[in-house]
Design a protein around this motif. Structure first.
Motif, PDB file in Angstrom:
ATOM      1  N   LYS A 213      26.962  18.322  36.769  1.00 39.11           N
ATOM      2  CA  LYS A 213      25.828  17.547  36.910  1.00 39.11           C
ATOM      3  C   LYS A 213      24.680  17.963  36.098  1.00 39.11           C
ATOM      4  CE  LYS A 213      26.907  16.677  41.852  1.00 39.11           C
ATOM      5  NZ  LYS A 213      26.407  17.318  43.382  1.00 39.11           N
ATOM      6  N   SER A 214      24.773  19.046  35.440  1.00 38.18           N
ATOM      7  CA  SER A 214      23.882  19.428  34.758  1.00 38.18           C
ATOM      8  C   SER A 214      23.694  18.843  33.432  1.00 38.18           C
ATOM      9  CB  SER A 214      23.901  21.158  34.320  1.00 38.18           C
ATOM     10  OG  SER A 214      22.770  21.398  33.327  1.00 38.18           O
ATOM     11  N   ILE A 215      24.751  18.714  32.863  1.00 39.93           N
ATOM     12  CA  ILE A 215      25.129  17.562  31.591  1.00 39.93           C
ATOM     13  C   ILE A 215      24.675  16.534  31.712  1.00 39.93           C
ATOM     14  CG2 ILE A 215      26.855  17.118  29.976  1.00 39.93           C
ATOM     15  CD1 ILE A 215      28.363  19.417  30.585  1.00 39.93           C
ATOM     16  N   LEU A 216      24.703  15.841  32.909  1.00 40.15           N
ATOM     17  CA  LEU A 216      24.527  14.455  33.233  1.00 40.15           C
ATOM     18  C   LEU A 216      23.437  14.137  34.013  1.00 40.15           C
ATOM     19  CD1 LEU A 216      28.213  13.226  34.181  1.00 40.15           C
ATOM     20  CD2 LEU A 216      26.909  13.049  32.023  1.00 40.15           C
ATOM     21  N   LYS A 217      22.232  15.308  34.207  1.00 40.27           N
ATOM     22  CA  LYS A 217      21.270  15.090  35.047  1.00 40.27           C
ATOM     23  C   LYS A 217      20.226  14.022  34.743  1.00 40.27           C
ATOM     24  CE  LYS A 217      18.809  18.683  32.610  1.00 40.27           C
ATOM     25  NZ  LYS A 217      18.320  20.005  32.712  1.00 40.27           N
ATOM     26  N   GLU A 218      20.238  13.686  33.265  1.00 36.94           N
ATOM     27  CA  GLU A 218      19.474  12.640  32.922  1.00 36.94           C
ATOM     28  C   GLU A 218      19.965  11.284  32.791  1.00 36.94           C
ATOM     29  OE1 GLU A 218      16.096  13.147  32.812  1.00 36.94           O
ATOM     30  OE2 GLU A 218      16.374  15.498  33.073  1.00 36.94           O
ATOM     31  N   GLU A 219      21.373  11.139  33.217  1.00 33.06           N
ATOM     32  CA  GLU A 219      22.130   9.859  33.077  1.00 33.06           C
ATOM     33  C   GLU A 219      22.279   9.258  34.136  1.00 33.06           C
ATOM     34  OE1 GLU A 219      23.045   9.485  29.714  1.00 33.06           O
ATOM     35  OE2 GLU A 219      23.539  11.162  29.019  1.00 33.06           O
ATOM     36  N   VAL A 220      22.250   7.768  34.135  1.00 33.60           N
ATOM     37  CA  VAL A 220      22.784   7.058  35.005  1.00 33.60           C
ATOM     38  C   VAL A 220      24.017   6.167  34.609  1.00 33.60           C
ATOM     39  CG1 VAL A 220      22.112   4.782  36.261  1.00 33.60           C
ATOM     40  CG2 VAL A 220      20.398   6.548  35.837  1.00 33.60           C
ATOM     41  N   THR A 221      25.150   6.733  35.198  1.00 30.73           N
ATOM     42  CA  THR A 221      26.555   5.852  34.916  1.00 30.73           C
ATOM     43  C   THR A 221      26.548   4.540  35.555  1.00 30.73           C
ATOM     44  OG1 THR A 221      27.458   7.966  34.511  1.00 30.73           O
ATOM     45  CG2 THR A 221      28.878   6.032  34.884  1.00 30.73           C
ATOM     46  N   ALA A 222      26.756   3.582  34.711  1.00 32.02           N
ATOM     47  CA  ALA A 222      26.862   2.092  35.132  1.00 32.02           C
ATOM     48  C   ALA A 222      28.460   1.634  34.872  1.00 32.02           C
ATOM     49  CB  ALA A 222      25.858   0.984  34.524  1.00 32.02           C
ATOM     50  N   ILE A 223      28.854   1.553  35.944  1.00 30.76           N
ATOM     51  CA  ILE A 223      30.131   1.117  35.864  1.00 30.76           C
ATOM     52  C   ILE A 223      30.253  -0.431  36.034  1.00 30.76           C
ATOM     53  CG2 ILE A 223      32.558   1.173  37.132  1.00 30.76           C
ATOM     54  CD1 ILE A 223      31.878   4.087  38.111  1.00 30.76           C
ATOM     55  N   LEU A 224      30.857  -0.901  34.966  1.00 33.10           N
ATOM     56  CA  LEU A 224      30.899  -2.326  34.816  1.00 33.10           C
ATOM     57  C   LEU A 224      32.476  -2.753  35.270  1.00 33.10           C
ATOM     58  CD1 LEU A 224      28.905  -3.162  31.589  1.00 33.10           C
ATOM     59  CD2 LEU A 224      28.382  -2.895  33.972  1.00 33.10           C
ATOM     60  N   GLY A 225      32.809  -3.462  36.337  1.00 30.08           N
ATOM     61  CA  GLY A 225      33.946  -3.931  36.578  1.00 30.08           C
ATOM     62  C   GLY A 225      34.419  -3.020  37.848  1.00 30.08           C
ATOM     63  N   TYR A 226      35.118  -3.606  39.016  1.00 31.01           N
ATOM     64  CA  TYR A 226      35.504  -3.215  40.018  1.00 31.01           C
ATOM     65  C   TYR A 226      36.984  -3.234  40.596  1.00 31.01           C
ATOM     66  CZ  TYR A 226      34.501  -0.464  44.344  1.00 31.01           C
ATOM     67  OH  TYR A 226      34.265   0.550  45.443  1.00 31.01           O
ATOM     68  N   GLY A 227      37.975  -3.187  39.259  1.00 36.52           N
ATOM     69  CA  GLY A 227      39.232  -3.189  39.539  1.00 36.52           C
ATOM     70  C   GLY A 227      39.544  -1.730  39.916  1.00 36.52           C
ATOM     71  N   PRO A 228      40.931  -1.788  39.699  1.00 38.76           N
ATOM     72  CA  PRO A 228      41.543  -0.353  40.091  1.00 38.76           C
ATOM     73  C   PRO A 228      40.850   0.798  39.604  1.00 38.76           C
ATOM     74  CG  PRO A 228      43.257  -1.840  39.752  1.00 38.76           C
ATOM     75  CD  PRO A 228      42.050  -2.656  39.421  1.00 38.76           C
ATOM     76  N   GLN A 229      40.659   1.018  38.141  1.00 34.38           N
ATOM     77  CA  GLN A 229      39.876   2.116  37.440  1.00 34.38           C
ATOM     78  C   GLN A 229      38.676   2.116  37.884  1.00 34.38           C
ATOM     79  OE1 GLN A 229      40.966   4.687  36.179  1.00 34.38           O
ATOM     80  NE2 GLN A 229      43.057   4.225  35.970  1.00 34.38           N
ATOM     81  N   GLY A 230      37.744   0.969  38.024  1.00 35.43           N
ATOM     82  CA  GLY A 230      36.156   1.018  38.176  1.00 35.43           C
ATOM     83  C   GLY A 230      36.242   1.388  39.576  1.00 35.43           C
ATOM     84  N   ARG A 231      36.895   0.970  40.541  1.00 30.14           N
ATOM     85  CA  ARG A 231      36.856   1.390  41.992  1.00 30.14           C
ATOM     86  C   ARG A 231      37.177   2.811  42.319  1.00 30.14           C
ATOM     87  NH1 ARG A 231      39.864   2.228  46.634  1.00 30.14           N
ATOM     88  NH2 ARG A 231      38.610   1.602  48.816  1.00 30.14           N
ATOM     89  N   GLY A 232      38.285   3.487  41.646  1.00 30.00           N
ATOM     90  CA  GLY A 232      38.692   4.775  41.666  1.00 30.00           C
ATOM     91  C   GLY A 232      37.636   5.768  41.069  1.00 30.00           C
ATOM     92  N   GLN A 233      37.150   5.343  40.001  1.00 30.67           N
ATOM     93  CA  GLN A 233      36.412   6.110  39.298  1.00 30.67           C
ATOM     94  C   GLN A 233      34.879   6.306  39.747  1.00 30.67           C
ATOM     95  OE1 GLN A 233      36.385   6.219  34.975  1.00 30.67           O
ATOM     96  NE2 GLN A 233      38.354   5.446  34.672  1.00 30.67           N
ATOM     97  N   GLY A 234      34.586   5.137  40.109  1.00 29.14           N
ATOM     98  CA  GLY A 234      33.203   4.819  40.849  1.00 29.14           C
ATOM     99  C   GLY A 234      33.089   5.747  42.005  1.00 29.14           C
TER     100      GLY A 234
END
Length: 349
Positions: A25-46
């Motif tokens: 969380k410290s490394i990614l504190k300034e990041e917004v992760t946008a997941i494009l796609g909601y197939g199996p990987q997009g859903r699981g990771q998101g």
């Protein structure tokens, strides 16, 4: 981190304890992760990132995926957006559309990427086969990969069970100097167990070969061949299924997973041991040239071209359903449908 040495080849394995959630969380504190796609990987990771408290949004088209996202608790206008808007909001864009979908959406995604953004893949296909996909990121971007060694459903289920699935990671471009940290932190944010480093090329060559061979294609072919031989020799469907599939999946393969092939052999009868030891070299001799042919076709881009042409057809989904229906209708799997419910854990009391 743990260094392992196998046949003189040293590797560094990065473990979850090296990157606990708070460090990620410290490394990614300034990041917004946008997941494009909601197939199996997009859903699981998101879902795994969201459950661990990371800043993550979802970009999908309206339709079945959009409805599924709403069911899963993503909030329209807050964490759920149409694909293009999500692409404008993210600093790390997880490009988790299908390979064909990535090709189709690339002009839009490319136009919305800003200098310093990270373009994240879970498969090296689009980058490695750029001659087929035309996916060529600008030099001012980080281009990273985290490839879980399993399906998106497994990524999610292992996370919910408190486990985690192993993953590889790779850095294709490091424009910001932070690409490695972004990749590793995101890998553990999505619930990975441990990481090993690779390249985009090695990931895609090994992945496509594995899918066509021992993970899927060869597995179906070997199961079917043995089942057919047993049935043709007069064995019942129940016996053929149990000796081909049920014993493999429920009894023997878990032993291989626990401690290796020799452990599985050691826990079988002496007759089984002798037969396996004698026949394994014969199968190795027959199969290695086939696998080599597959690998060569993957590396040459032949398999990529076939996949792109197939997946880009307007009737792709209908054709896929027809092909899967053929497998589903095979006697072997019909037997499985009737026998799986009879497992003790599935039997109704």
């Amino acid at each position: 981190m743990k260094e392992i040495n196998i046949a003189g080849h040293s590797e560094i394995i990065i473990e979850r304890t090296d990157y606990p959630v708070e460090r990620c969380k410290s490394i990614l504190k300034e990041e917004v992760t946008a997941i494009l796609g909601y197939g199996p990987q997009g859903r699981g990771q998101g879902l795994n990132m969201r459950d661990q408290g990371f800043q993550v949004i979802l970009g999908v088209r309206r339709g079945r995926s959009w409805d599924k996202a709403l069911e899963d608790g993503w909030v329209e206008g807050k964490t759920l957006f149409e694909t293009e808007e999500a692409a404008t909001r993210g600093t790390i864009l997880q490009y988790l559309l299908s390979d064909a979908g990535q090709i189709q959406m690339w002009p839009m995604v490319q136009s919305n990427l800003q200098p310093g953004n990270a373009l994240y893949f879970s498969h090296g296909f689009g980058i490695v086969f750029k001659g087929h996909t035309s996916i060529i990121p600008g030099s001012d971007l980080d281009v990273i990969l985290v490839a879980p060694k399993g399906s998106g459903l497994t990524v999610r289920n292992h996370f919910l069970a408190g486990r985690g699935i192993n993953a590889s990671f790779a850095i294709h471009q490091d424009a910001t100097g932070n690409a490695r940290g972004r990749a590793i932190a995101t890998a553990f944010a999505i619930g990975s167990g441990h990481l090993f480093e690779t390249s985009f090329e090695k990931e895609v060559y090994s992945d496509l070969t594995g899918e066509r061979c021992v993970l899927m294609g060869m597995l179906q072919g070997a199961f079917l061949a043995q089942y057919e031989v047993l049935r043709e020799q007069g064995h019942s469907p129940s016996e053929a299924y149990n000796e081909t599939i049920e014993e493999a999946l429920e009894s023997l393969y878990p032993l291989v997973s626990q401690k290796g092939m020799d452990w599985m052999y050691a826990n079988c009868s002496t007759t089984a041991q002798r037969g396996a030891l004698d026949w394994a070299p014969k199968f190795h001799k027959v199969l290695k040239p086939v696998i080599q042919e597959c690998y060569d076709r993957v590396k040459a881009g032949t398999e990529a071209q076939i996949a792109i042409e197939s997946n880009s057809r307007s009737d792709y989904r209908q054709q896929l359903e027809r092909e899967l229906a053929v497998i589903d209708g095979q006697e072997m799997w019909e037997a499985g449908k009737q026998l799986r419910p009879l497992r003790p854990e599935n039997a109704q009391i």
